[in-house]
Design an enzyme around this catalytic site. Structure first.
Site, PDB file in Angstrom:
ATOM      1  N   GLY A 406      -6.745  -5.502   0.915  1.00 18.91           N
ATOM      2  CA  GLY A 406      -7.420  -4.810   2.017  1.00 18.91           C
ATOM      3  C   GLY A 406      -6.966  -3.362   2.120  1.00 18.91           C
ATOM      4  O   GLY A 406      -7.722  -2.481   2.541  1.00 18.91           O
ATOM      5  N   ALA A 407      -5.721  -3.122   1.720  1.00 18.80           N
ATOM      6  CA  ALA A 407      -5.205  -1.764   1.804  1.00 18.80           C
ATOM      7  C   ALA A 407      -5.890  -0.853   0.780  1.00 18.80           C
ATOM      8  O   ALA A 407      -6.045   0.344   0.998  1.00 18.80           O
ATOM      9  CB  ALA A 407      -3.700  -1.769   1.618  1.00 18.80           C
TER      10      ALA A 407
END
Ligand code: HXC
Length: 516
Positions: A406-407
């Protein structure tokens, strides 16, 4: 009254107005290591540029003996002035008058200066040094704060607003600085808290002094309420013009362009020495920012708070940019609750004021942990996604090493809205690290192997070699260019230049609903 008498009255009133709470109280202020309000303005503003507004305003309160405590100006100095030739509106509270406390007219003067800043489209600087709501003026003081908070909010995103806390800032007074863009504090001088040590002791039994409760170190390091900590008022007021030089006057203008001697095509080959060959070893992302940006231009913001992400203003080829990036030195550069808040608010500031964004990415993901999950990392982490997707300024990402999960999306995904994604040859883009990925997708094969550990190592390497390089993502058009170490600065400058005329609009809405 003849002319002579009128002139004498004018002189007397002028002298009285300039004198504030008097020489004795100014000396007391000096004895605490603090300057008086007008001395602060003299230090900050270009000589002779200050124009005061409403200097003869006085309290009209008659409660609790206030008729005998009337001071011209009512404990605050407000108006306009110039900093390095650029206009600002500002106020400085005068602690020598009733402890700089905020009564009806004091508040009205501040509100008038705020309206002036908004009408004329210039930055607003507020120098706080006050005991809070003037107790004798009761509800009028509270209404005064309401007016100020309202104006701070209306001005947010229209003109830059900077709070300089140079004394106490107690009670509801703290909420005006909290709404502004940046809060400056001075060690041993500034305090911010909603309820002071005495009230806390009475209510919760906790014992703490003013500095330990709400000093500069606390708010720049622990709470994240403040952005810069200085060791003296002079240092603070001397830094402010430098900081302002990166900002536009308002949201309709671009930040000033500043000529640089640093060649835009300067080689950044040293990056290859800076980045350790072992992908697990840390390095300081601030060194990367300093290496690629115009020499000496990177100013880190909130350097002591949520240190796993860095944010700061810098220049690239003379243009202001907002840099945010993973800091491998702290918690491996993960995103967590506090760093998400820090980065997201910075992104929104830059977007409000036409400052292109550069992300420097080396992020293994959002930080795992029960504390993070229960603390709302989902909501907080979503802020970065929202802020990036919403931002219409140029958005450039440089993947330095890891960009996982997600980062990766938050810091470098074209789908989220990055306009140009660059990767170093060392970049690794994946859903997760090789070890975790191999353990999941090859679990059965590993477990059934004669030597599971050997098999595991083989599979990790297979995943690493097969997936974790920039050319897989580049093959799908998700990376625009893989850049050699030497060319990073040149590529970033060119990327900002190519995007500077970018025009993007959001669908009509009253406003969005960012997860707060
Ligand atoms: C009226 C005040 C005042 C106030 C200070 N003074 N604060 N007068 N209203 N809020 C006066 C003092 O009476 C004193 O006057 C002079 O200012 C200097 O104050 P000192 O206490 O002598 O100074 P110092 O020792 O440096 O202490 C500073 C201080 C302390 C820590 C700020 O004054 C203090 O605790 N004040 C009250 C802080 C507070 O609780 N504020 C919250 C108010 S409620 P004389 O004439 O005696 O020298 C609030 C809610 C707002 O703010 C909500 C908005 C939404």
């Amino acid at each position: 009254m003849n002319h002579k008498e009128s002139v004498q009255r004018h002189e007397k009133m002028y002298k009285q107005m300039r004198d504030g709470g008097g020489a004795k109280r100014r000396e007391a202020q000096h004895a605490k290591g603090k300057l008086a309000a007008r001395e602060r303005l003299d230090l900050l503003l270009d000589e002779g540029s200050f124009i005061e507004q409403q200097p003869y305003a006085v309290s009209r309160s008659t409660d609790f003996g206030m008729e005998s405590k009337r001071f011209l100006g009512d404990g605050v100095v407000t108006g306009t002035g110039k900093i390095d030739g650029r206009q600002v509106c500002l106020f400085a509270q005068d602690f020598t008058v009733l402890g700089g406390s905020l009564g009806e007219m004091h508040a009205e003067r501040i509100a008038d200066a705020q309206r002036l800043a908004l009408k004329t489209g210039v930055p607003f600087i507020q120098i706080n040094d006050s005991g809070g709501a003037r107790i004798q003026e009761g509800i009028h003081s509270l209404e005064g704060y309401g007016k100020i908070f309202h104006n701070n909010t209306r001005a947010s995103g229209v003109i830059p607003q900077i709070s300089v806390i140079l004394g106490p800032c107690a009670g509801g007074a703290v909420y005006s600085p909290a709404i502004t863009d940046f809060v400056f504090m001075v060690d041993g001088v500034s305090n911010m808290y909603i309820t002071g040590p005495e009230v806390i002791k009475a209510v919760t039994g906790e014992q703490i002094d003013h500095e330990g409760l709400g000093g500069a170190a606390v708010h720049t390091g622990t709470s994240g309420n403040a952005h810069f900590k200085f060791s003296s008022e002079q240092e603070c007021l001397e830094f402010l013009p430098k900081f302002l030089s990166y900002l536009p006057m308002n949201n309709m203008e671009d930040p000033p362009w500043v000529e640089t001697d640093d060649p835009v095509d300067r080689s950044t080959e040293e990056l290859s020495d800076l980045l350790p060959a072992d992908g697990k070893r840390p390095y300081d992302m601030r060194d990367v920012a300093e290496m690629v940006c115009d020499e000496g231009s990177f100013i880190e913001i909130q350097s002591d708070y949520a240190q796993n992400q860095i944010i700061g203003l810098a220049r690239l080829g003379g243009r202001t940019v907002g840099v945010f990036g993973s800091q491998p030195f702290f918690n491996a550069g993960t995103l967590d609750i506090d760093s998400s808040d820090k980065v997201a608010r910075f992104i929104r500031f830059c977007d409000s004021f036409n400052i292109p964004l550069i992300s420097l990415v080396d992020v293994p993901g959002y930080l795992p942990g029960v504390g993070q999950e229960h603390g709302g990392v989902i909501r907080h982490g979503a802020k970065i996604l929202y802020a990036i997707a919403e931002a219409t300024v140029p958005k450039i990402s440089l993947i330095v090493r890891k960009a996982y999960g997600g980062a990766y999306i938050a810091m470098s995904s074209k789908a989220l809205g990055y306009d140009r994604v660059l990767a170093l040859p060392t970049a690794e883009i994946a859903v997760m690290g090789a070890e975790g990925a191999a353990n999941i997708i090859f679990r059965q094969e590993i477990n059934e192997a004669e030597d599971p550990e050997k098999k595991r190592a083989e599979k990790i390497e297979e995943y690493q070699k097969g997936v974790m390089n920039p050319f897989i993502a580049a093959g799908y058009g998700l990376i625009d260019e893989v850049v050699g170490f030497a060319n990073v600065r040149r590529e970033l400058v060119r990327s900002v230049e190519m995007l500077i005329r970018k025009h993007d609009t959001l669908p009509w809405k009253k406003h969005g609903n960012i997860p707060l």
